[in-house]
Design a protein around this motif. Structure first.
Motif, PDB file in Angstrom:
ATOM      1  N   ALA A 114      97.858 -15.957  62.612  1.00 41.00           N
ATOM      2  CA  ALA A 114      96.438 -16.270  62.411  1.00 41.00           C
ATOM      3  C   ALA A 114      95.642 -15.002  62.162  1.00 41.00           C
ATOM      4  O   ALA A 114      95.711 -14.057  62.940  1.00 41.00           O
ATOM      5  N   SER A 207      95.858 -18.496  57.836  1.00 40.37           N
ATOM      6  CA  SER A 207      97.085 -18.578  58.611  1.00 40.37           C
ATOM      7  C   SER A 207      98.273 -18.322  57.697  1.00 40.37           C
ATOM      8  O   SER A 207      98.429 -18.982  56.675  1.00 40.37           O
ATOM      9  N   TYR A 211     100.361 -22.749  61.812  1.00 38.29           N
ATOM     10  CA  TYR A 211      98.951 -23.108  61.905  1.00 38.29           C
ATOM     11  C   TYR A 211      98.736 -24.415  62.676  1.00 38.29           C
ATOM     12  O   TYR A 211      99.660 -25.126  63.038  1.00 38.29           O
ATOM     13  N   SER A 221     101.121 -22.151  54.562  1.00 32.32           N
ATOM     14  CA  SER A 221      99.896 -21.513  55.024  1.00 32.32           C
ATOM     15  C   SER A 221      98.699 -22.447  54.884  1.00 32.32           C
ATOM     16  O   SER A 221      98.697 -23.364  54.056  1.00 32.32           O
TER      17      SER A 221
END
Length: 719
Positions: A114, A207, A211, A221
């Motif tokens: 993150a 991210s 996530y 992502s």
């Protein structure tokens, strides 16, 4: 005894009772049983009390009697009350253990995979201002994110590639709502960029893996962009650029604001001045209009509206290997619209509610070698989320969302059309448990159902973070992720199912006095990737038969403190990625996943010149490609990619900014691969052409003027 003596004795007894004292003593500890020196202990509603000693013990006397309440207070801990009865001369208070009070600023945060760009969170990696001031990004959100670890620069594409995954594996959201066709439409090997103006966003959550369960349909992502809650002031912003211009007008008061922006760009005049390597028939051009509005409600709620419409196009000749002449003619015209509205509110009982609806509409009209083709993509997204803070230790998020996806392709002359319509339902929940301010655990589940693929799936996700020192912490994240195929595959076989990935991430982060250091290692597996026969332009026999992995290490250092007026960051990523996918029959390193990726960004402000100088250097070790003149798949590799960009921002007046930037200053000829003829020539050799950049370098000049009663306001104040 006479009456006078009796009255005297009675008065004496009353006085003795009135000044009788009760002694209270005890000890104050924390949750772990450690003494809390300096804790305040007091009888509620009185001045009687004491402060605990080094061992946590306390003792004091009081003249109060009967039922009372003893109050224990200590900074950083929850206040605790204890009911007591003062009916003896000495009272031993039971052992008291105070519970730490956990807030966003003193608690550990999960950083595995993150990275945030925000002015509101303590664990940010970038700020919103960084997005527009990063040299080489040219104001593009993705261009700035490509300087972060975990990303790869694919210069002939322009989209976001993360940890061995292609650009379609990244989900993009605005205020939690999915954006369809977030990048501008383009043709093969012509790089694109995100459609939205970075000035409308207050923060970015990026991210690189692991996530939240709130997001799905992305194997690699999630990129979440959060719009501003409220504009600061009424102002107008005029932009005059080497590629076009625009104007934005904002009206604002204490409770509401609205901004209307219009832009026009046309690269034709620019391309007449700067030599191009591409054979343009008509340089890229376009216009856009954007509306952004915010309204505060009486009971603390907030309503936001964002709407955007745009149109543009380009025409060019693409040379073909082994063929004479200018090659294949491509004419593209695009129309795009996006609209969303969302509402949120927080309540005193600990509940926070969010509801939103978005619609993305994209239409491409293509002419490829005199063959007209029409593509339409319509994505609708409805979402509702509820968050409940049961205490400062436990928080719950639950939500549901529904997607309607319509896609069609039409050959205009043949009047042939293929299409699909899809409905997808998702449920998700996520729980945060703060076991202490040093340890947090997050668990989540996401369930999905596809009507078209006739599939239902559940993805578990879990992460935790532990603070190991005053400025350092470790985080761990793991989870499972599903994603349905991209549109041009599903329209051929609508019943084809999900691909799946699993992530495992270990992260260390250190933050102190303007210095941020991150080191992260990861492993990602792939299952059920799409494979087919033929090539990407004409695939057949699609099936979920592919697999693969990506593993590696990311390192990031940012320092805003060591060198006066200087801010810099360094990113390095090592990615070892192989997969069976598309037309490949063996596990290969994808052409979009270089093994070594490096970025250096430096910004230096010179107060006497009212200027900020910036530079960005990007490097990767080259791109794999298949040379049919040799045996095997992905058997060759380009030379390394290198690009040095410079920028200069000058503020002659507070409301005037002049910005000049050069991308790829030295004009390095970066090659991203080669295209080969479908058949060998008379000598038995497959002829080839390199896939390169549109031009050796790109130059940009912009003048940004703000018109406002506040003469110190400028475009940067919006960020």
């Amino acid at each position: 005894m006479n009456p006078r003596q009796l009255l005297f004795i009675t008065f004496l007894l009353l006085q003795t009772q009135a000044f009788a004292q009760t002694s209270l003593h005890g000890q104050v500890l924390d949750e772990r049983g450690m003494p809390l020196p300096g804790a305040n202990v007091q009888i509620k509603g009185s001045y009687d009390g004491a402060t605990s000693e080094q061992d946590g013990s306390f003792q004091f006397e009081t003249s109060a009697t009967g039922s009372q309440v003893l109050v224990f207070k200590f900074l950083g801990f929850k206040t605790q009350e204890l009911s007591i009865s003062l009916d003896t001369n000495s009272l031993q208070i039971p052992l008291v253990k105070l519970i730490e009070e956990i807030t966003e600023m003193n608690s550990v945060t999960i950083t595995a995979g993150a990275m945030e760009a925000s002015d509101e969170k303590k664990s940010v990696v970038l700020r919103p201002l960084d997005i527009v001031t990063t040299s080489g990004a040219m104001g593009d959100i993705v261009g700035a994110l490509q300087t972060l670890p975990g990303t790869s620069t694919v210069g002939n594409d322009g989209r976001l590639f993360v940890r061995g995954g292609d650009a379609s594996e990244v989900g993009i959201y605005i205020d939690g709502l999915r954006v369809g066709n977030a990048y501008g439409s383009t043709t093969a090997n012509v790089p694109t960029r995100t459609r939205f103006n970075p000035n409308i966003f207050k923060g970015t959550f990026f991210s690189t893996g692991g996530y939240s369960a709130e997001y799905g349909q992305a194997l690699s992502s999630a990129l979440s962009l959060n719009t501003k809650d409220h504009s600061l002031r009424t102002q107008g912003d005029l932009s005059i650029m080497s590629v076009g211009g625009g104007y934005s007008q904002t009206l604002a008061n204490d409770n509401q604001s609205i901004s209307l922006t219009a832009n026009y760009f046309d690269l034709k005049p620019y391309q007449k001045l700067v030599k191009q390597d591409f054979d343009w028939e008509r340089a890229p051009y376009g216009w856009d209009v954007e509306l952004s509005a915010q309204q505060k409600l009486k009971k603390g709620g907030l309503v936001k509206v964002l709407a955007r419409t745009e149109a543009g196009g380009m025409q060019l000749w693409q040379a073909q290997p082994g063929e004479d002449g200018r090659g294949m003619f491509v004419n593209l015209h695009n129309k795009y619209s996006y609209a969303q509205s969302n509402w949120r509110n927080s309540y005193e009982n600990g509940w926070s509610l969010f509801g939103g609806l978005s619609v993305s509409s994209n239409k491409d009209d293509l002419i490829i070698d005199s063959i007209p083709l029409e593509r339409k993509n319509l994505l609708s997204h409805a979402k509702f989320t509820a968050i409940k803070d049961f205490s400062d230790r436990i928080s719950m998020k639950v939500g549901t969302e529904y997607f309607i996806h319509n896609y069609s392709e039409k050959l205009q002359l043949e009047k042939q059309e293929r299409s699909f319509e899809e409905g997808e339902t998702y449920l998700f929940t996520e729980w945060d448990w703060y076991l202490s301010k040093k340890l947090v655990l997050r668990g989540g589940l996401r369930a999905g159902n596809s009507q078209l693929a006739k599939q239902t799936w559940v993805d578990p996700r879990i992460s935790l973070a532990y603070q190991i020192s005053e400025f350092g912490q470790v985080s761990l994240a793991t989870g499972q992720y599903h994603q349905l195929p991209i549109e041009n595959f599903r329209v051929i076989d609508p019943s084809i199912g999900n691909s799946k990935s699993k992530h495992l991430i270990l992260n260390y982060q250190y933050q102190k006095d303007g210095i941020t250091f991150r080191a992260e290692t990861f492993y990602k597996s792939y299952e059920d990737l799409i494979t087919f026969k033929g090539n990407t332009n004409n695939p057949s026999q699609l099936q979920n038969a592919g697999s693969g992995y990506a593993r590696g290490l990311d390192v990031f250092l940012r320092d805003r403190n060591s060198i006066k007026n200087t801010d810099y960051w360094i990113s390095y990523s090592f990615v070892d990625s192989k997969r069976i996918y598309n037309q490949y029959e063996t596990k290969v390193q994808p052409d979009f996943a270089p093994k070594h990726n490096f970025s250096l960004v430096v910004k230096h402000f010179i107060p006497t010149l009212k200027s900020q100088l910036g530079t960005t250097y990007s490097f990767n070790d080259g791109y794999k490609y298949t040379d049919p003149n040799q045996s095997g798949e992905m058997n060759s590799k380009t030379k390394s990619y290198q690009s040095l960009s410079l920028s200069w921002s000058y503020l002659p007046k507070p409301n005037l900014i002049i910005h000049f930037a050069v991308q790829n200053v030295f004009g390095r000829e970066n090659i991203f691969g080669y295209s080969y003829a479908s058949k060998p020539n008379e000598q038995g050799v497959f002829e080839s052409l390199p896939t390169g950049q549109p031009a050796p370098r790109f130059l940009f000049l912009g003048i940004f003027l703000t018109l406002s009663k506040d003469k110190t306001a400028n475009n940067l104040n919006n960020l």
